[in-house]
Design an enzyme around this catalytic site. Sequence first.
Site, short mmCIF file in Angstrom:
data_model
loop_
_atom_site.label_atom_id
_atom_site.label_comp_id
_atom_site.label_asym_id
_atom_site.label_seq_id
_atom_site.Cartn_x
_atom_site.Cartn_y
_atom_site.Cartn_z
N VAL A 1 44.70 50.00 37.65
CA VAL A 1 43.31 49.67 37.94
C VAL A 1 42.91 49.97 39.38
CG1 VAL A 1 43.20 47.93 36.13
CG2 VAL A 1 43.95 47.28 38.41
N GLY A 2 43.83 50.44 40.18
CA GLY A 2 43.49 50.80 41.56
C GLY A 2 44.60 51.61 42.17
N THR A 3 44.24 52.66 42.88
CA THR A 3 45.23 53.48 43.57
C THR A 3 44.73 53.81 44.96
OG1 THR A 3 44.28 55.53 42.70
CG2 THR A 3 46.09 54.54 41.44
N GLY B 1 49.57 52.53 47.55
CA GLY B 1 50.37 52.43 46.34
C GLY B 1 49.47 52.31 45.13
N VAL C 1 47.82 49.39 41.97
CA VAL C 1 47.62 48.05 41.43
C VAL C 1 47.47 48.19 39.92
CG1 VAL C 1 46.19 45.97 41.39
CG2 VAL C 1 46.48 47.25 43.52
N ASP D 1 39.78 43.50 56.96
CA ASP D 1 39.18 44.42 55.98
C ASP D 1 38.32 43.65 54.97
OD1 ASP D 1 38.55 46.86 54.90
OD2 ASP D 1 40.38 47.04 53.69
#
Length: 472
Positions: free
Chosen positions: A144-146, A150, A152, A263
């Site tokens: 679901v996330g790159t 790395g 997720v 962030d």
Amino acid sequence: MNVMRRLKSIASGRTSISSDPGGDYALKRAKLDQENDNLCVDPMQVDQNSSCFEMKADVLSQESVAGTSNVPAVSEKPVDDQLPDVMIEMKIRDERNANREDKDMETTVVNGSGTETGQVITTTVGGRDGKPKQTISYMAQRVVGTGSFGVVFQAKCLETGEQVAIKKVLQDKRYKNRELQIMRLQDHPNVVRLRHSFFSTTDKDELYLNLVLEYVPETVYRASKHYTKMNQHMPIIFVQLYTYQICRALNYLHRVVGVCHRDIKPQNLLVNPQTHQLKICDFGSAKMLVPGEPNISYICSRYYRAPELIFGATEYTNAIDMWSGGCVMAELLLGQPLFPGESGIDQLVEIIKILGTPTREEIRCMNPNYTEFKFPQIKAHPWHKIFHKRMPPEAVDLVSRLLQYSPNLRCTALEACAHPFFDDLRDPNVSLPNGRALPPLFNFTAQELAGASTELRQRLIPAHCQGTGSSS
């Protein structure tokens, strides 16, 4: 048009500043949304067919530092602690023990990277202090996330059926992972919870750290985009709830843990769409700031980057998070970023268009080493003209207190929580639009309120919650 020509055009009045602070924001937004679609799966949606968990994939700026890596960035001191040999040899740590002691676990990753749909990752927990070993298995459901950090992926615990998010990052065997060390210290209702962590290897003998996190099915980014697509503004109750919880979480991070997140942005703010409880996630850029110790200035996603970072300051403070929080609040009120710069310098132009040219003293407060001062004189744009005429004046006031050039003039996180903009949340009769009670807002610990004056405490905690130790 270069930065000086743009500023001179603004100063001469040839360029106007309308209620669209970014001017050509529509074009920038379209470009941004395209980058979102290309670089990362959308943040989690409410419907079960498209839910996902967006973490560090920084779609707003290629300049943002992906601090999840264990390799220290330039000019920033490395985390010197060496990994124990047992960890290099693939022993794993269980983070759930109360005394923070390490427990060895073994991990098995079946063929593949462990992130493919249907892949099962099995870890063994316990086996020390007379406690029996316990096997925990996770089935990967979707990536679901790159990003450069790395990957997720969403996973399901086969033993309990619980949904989790697993953040998998390449681990430098020479160092401890700063993100892991920080997350182990945290326990707060507005900070994403680390359930445990483990290490895994690949066929190439690469070592990966896997952070098993609680699953939260929405982000502030996605929620805001939902209203924008319908040409609506986010209901003010949600702006109040989200901003308050951001500030409360930042107070905890700054004063209790001693960490600057570095962030804060809508993508890193998770929200439960039913309870509207918010949790800050992604501590890959977080750091304990030590006075006198330099830090990298190339940090934080561009739209939310404090001006002292743009001016190259290396000895900044937790106030950079407060600036970012102010940018997020303004974005929720406007339905679009307040400062949509397309580069680091363009970001400064967007800020100057609204705050005006910083004075020499303000520049000194942001970065004492910055001596260049060649900006045309531009007057500050009145805040009440930036927002809709029906915007609550308390909202505009809080934004103005967060978005100050001088870091020491920005209100602290705890001061922000006590601001009159949040008085509606302190009303004992207020509830969510769906009829549910508000999420926990006033269950402050003694550590959270340490050093707060009696007056501040009375403003923070409504009468119906004082002395009860309970939240709304």
